[in-house]
Design an enzyme around this catalytic site. Structure first.
Site, PDB file in Angstrom:
ATOM      1  N   ASN A 126       0.830  -1.202   0.000  1.00 19.79           N
ATOM      2  CA  ASN A 126       0.000   0.000   0.000  1.00 19.79           C
ATOM      3  C   ASN A 126       0.865   1.253   0.000  1.00 19.79           C
ATOM      4  O   ASN A 126       1.978   1.277   0.535  1.00 19.79           O
ATOM      5  CB  ASN A 126      -1.036   0.000   1.124  1.00 19.79           C
ATOM      6  CG  ASN A 126      -0.483  -0.201   2.513  1.00 19.79           C
ATOM      7  OD1 ASN A 126       0.547  -0.835   2.698  1.00 19.79           O
ATOM      8  ND2 ASN A 126      -1.170   0.327   3.504  1.00 19.79           N
ATOM      9  N   GLU A 141       0.313   5.223   0.698  1.00 15.69           N
ATOM     10  CA  GLU A 141      -0.580   6.276   1.180  1.00 15.69           C
ATOM     11  C   GLU A 141      -0.080   7.644   0.757  1.00 15.69           C
ATOM     12  O   GLU A 141       1.098   7.834   0.443  1.00 15.69           O
ATOM     13  CB  GLU A 141      -0.703   6.181   2.712  1.00 15.69           C
ATOM     14  CG  GLU A 141      -1.370   4.880   3.128  1.00 15.69           C
ATOM     15  CD  GLU A 141      -1.578   4.747   4.624  1.00 15.69           C
ATOM     16  OE1 GLU A 141      -1.049   5.584   5.393  1.00 15.69           O
ATOM     17  OE2 GLU A 141      -2.275   3.784   5.022  1.00 15.69           O
ATOM     18  N   CYS A 161      -4.143   0.681  -2.517  1.00 23.38           N
ATOM     19  CA  CYS A 161      -4.011  -0.556  -1.735  1.00 23.38           C
ATOM     20  C   CYS A 161      -2.928  -1.455  -2.334  1.00 23.38           C
ATOM     21  O   CYS A 161      -2.605  -1.365  -3.531  1.00 23.38           O
ATOM     22  CB  CYS A 161      -5.323  -1.330  -1.736  1.00 23.38           C
ATOM     23  SG  CYS A 161      -6.662  -0.556  -0.835  1.00 23.38           S
ATOM     24  N   GLU A 167      -3.105  -4.584  -3.081  1.00 27.00           N
ATOM     25  CA  GLU A 167      -3.608  -5.471  -4.139  1.00 27.00           C
ATOM     26  C   GLU A 167      -3.616  -4.754  -5.487  1.00 27.00           C
ATOM     27  O   GLU A 167      -3.235  -5.319  -6.514  1.00 27.00           O
ATOM     28  CB  GLU A 167      -5.031  -5.936  -3.813  1.00 27.00           C
ATOM     29  CG  GLU A 167      -5.148  -6.762  -2.541  1.00 27.00           C
ATOM     30  CD  GLU A 167      -5.404  -5.929  -1.291  1.00 27.00           C
ATOM     31  OE1 GLU A 167      -4.894  -4.791  -1.200  1.00 27.00           O
ATOM     32  OE2 GLU A 167      -6.104  -6.416  -0.399  1.00 27.00           O
ATOM     33  N   CYS A 210     -10.272  -4.993   0.091  1.00 25.47           N
ATOM     34  CA  CYS A 210     -11.385  -4.038   0.145  1.00 25.47           C
ATOM     35  C   CYS A 210     -12.239  -4.166  -1.125  1.00 25.47           C
ATOM     36  O   CYS A 210     -11.865  -4.844  -2.094  1.00 25.47           O
ATOM     37  CB  CYS A 210     -10.851  -2.609   0.295  1.00 25.47           C
ATOM     38  SG  CYS A 210     -10.261  -1.887  -1.244  1.00 25.47           S
ATOM     39  N   CYS A 262     -10.612  -3.148  -4.514  1.00 25.47           N
ATOM     40  CA  CYS A 262      -9.637  -4.139  -4.997  1.00 25.47           C
ATOM     41  C   CYS A 262     -10.349  -5.389  -5.512  1.00 25.47           C
ATOM     42  O   CYS A 262      -9.944  -5.965  -6.523  1.00 25.47           O
ATOM     43  CB  CYS A 262      -8.652  -4.490  -3.891  1.00 25.47           C
ATOM     44  SG  CYS A 262      -7.541  -3.120  -3.501  1.00 25.47           S
TER      45      CYS A 262
END
Ligand code: THU
Length: 131
Positions: free
Chosen positions: A41, A43, A52, A54, A85, A88
């Protein structure tokens, strides 16, 4: 195979850039040719721009020309597995709706499932008349 995949996802989580949440995630994606591509991930100070693990793995694999995937492992340093999530799930489903999903963590046994199970009745390319 699962162990190798989990180890790759775990190593990728070490590189996560998660200064705001402190929640580091790693992912390892297997393409149909057997190649493994990792992501973590990423940010951003503008929180909504966060990517993310994934989707980071997926974007890296797409850049390598991969288009079909058999499995993804997701690693978090948590007691319980972290499933992908919703965003994803959708992006993975667009490419390989039957892909195996292995969610591994430090304590509990991995959660082993599929994108089809995580996102039933999926909207996808077929809904737009695409193969
Ligand atoms: N995150 C992932 O990388 N994958 C998921 O499936 C769930 C959430 C990241 C995004 C953000 O950096 C942090 O975890 C907290 O939501």
């Amino acid at each position: 195979m699962d162990e190798r995949l989990i180890a790759a996802a775990r190593a990728a989580a070490e590189n996560a850039h998660a200064p705001y949440s402190g929640f580091k995630v790693g992912a390892a994606l297997v393409s149909d040719d057997g190649a493994l591509t990792v992501g973590c991930n990423l940010e951003c100070s503008s929180f909504g721009a966060t990517i993310c693990a994934e989707r980071a793995a997926l974007a890296a694999a797409i850049a390598q020309g991969k288009r079909s995937f058999s499995a993804i492992a997701v690693w978090t340093d948590t007691d319980e597995p972290t499933p992908p999530c919703g965003i994803c799930r959708q992006m993975l489903a667009d490419f390989s709706p039957t892909m195996k999903v292995i969610c591994a963590c430090r304590r509990d046994a991995p959660l082993i499932t599929t994108i089809a199970e995580l996102l039933p009745h999926t909207f996808g390319p077929a809904n737009l008349g695409r193969p």
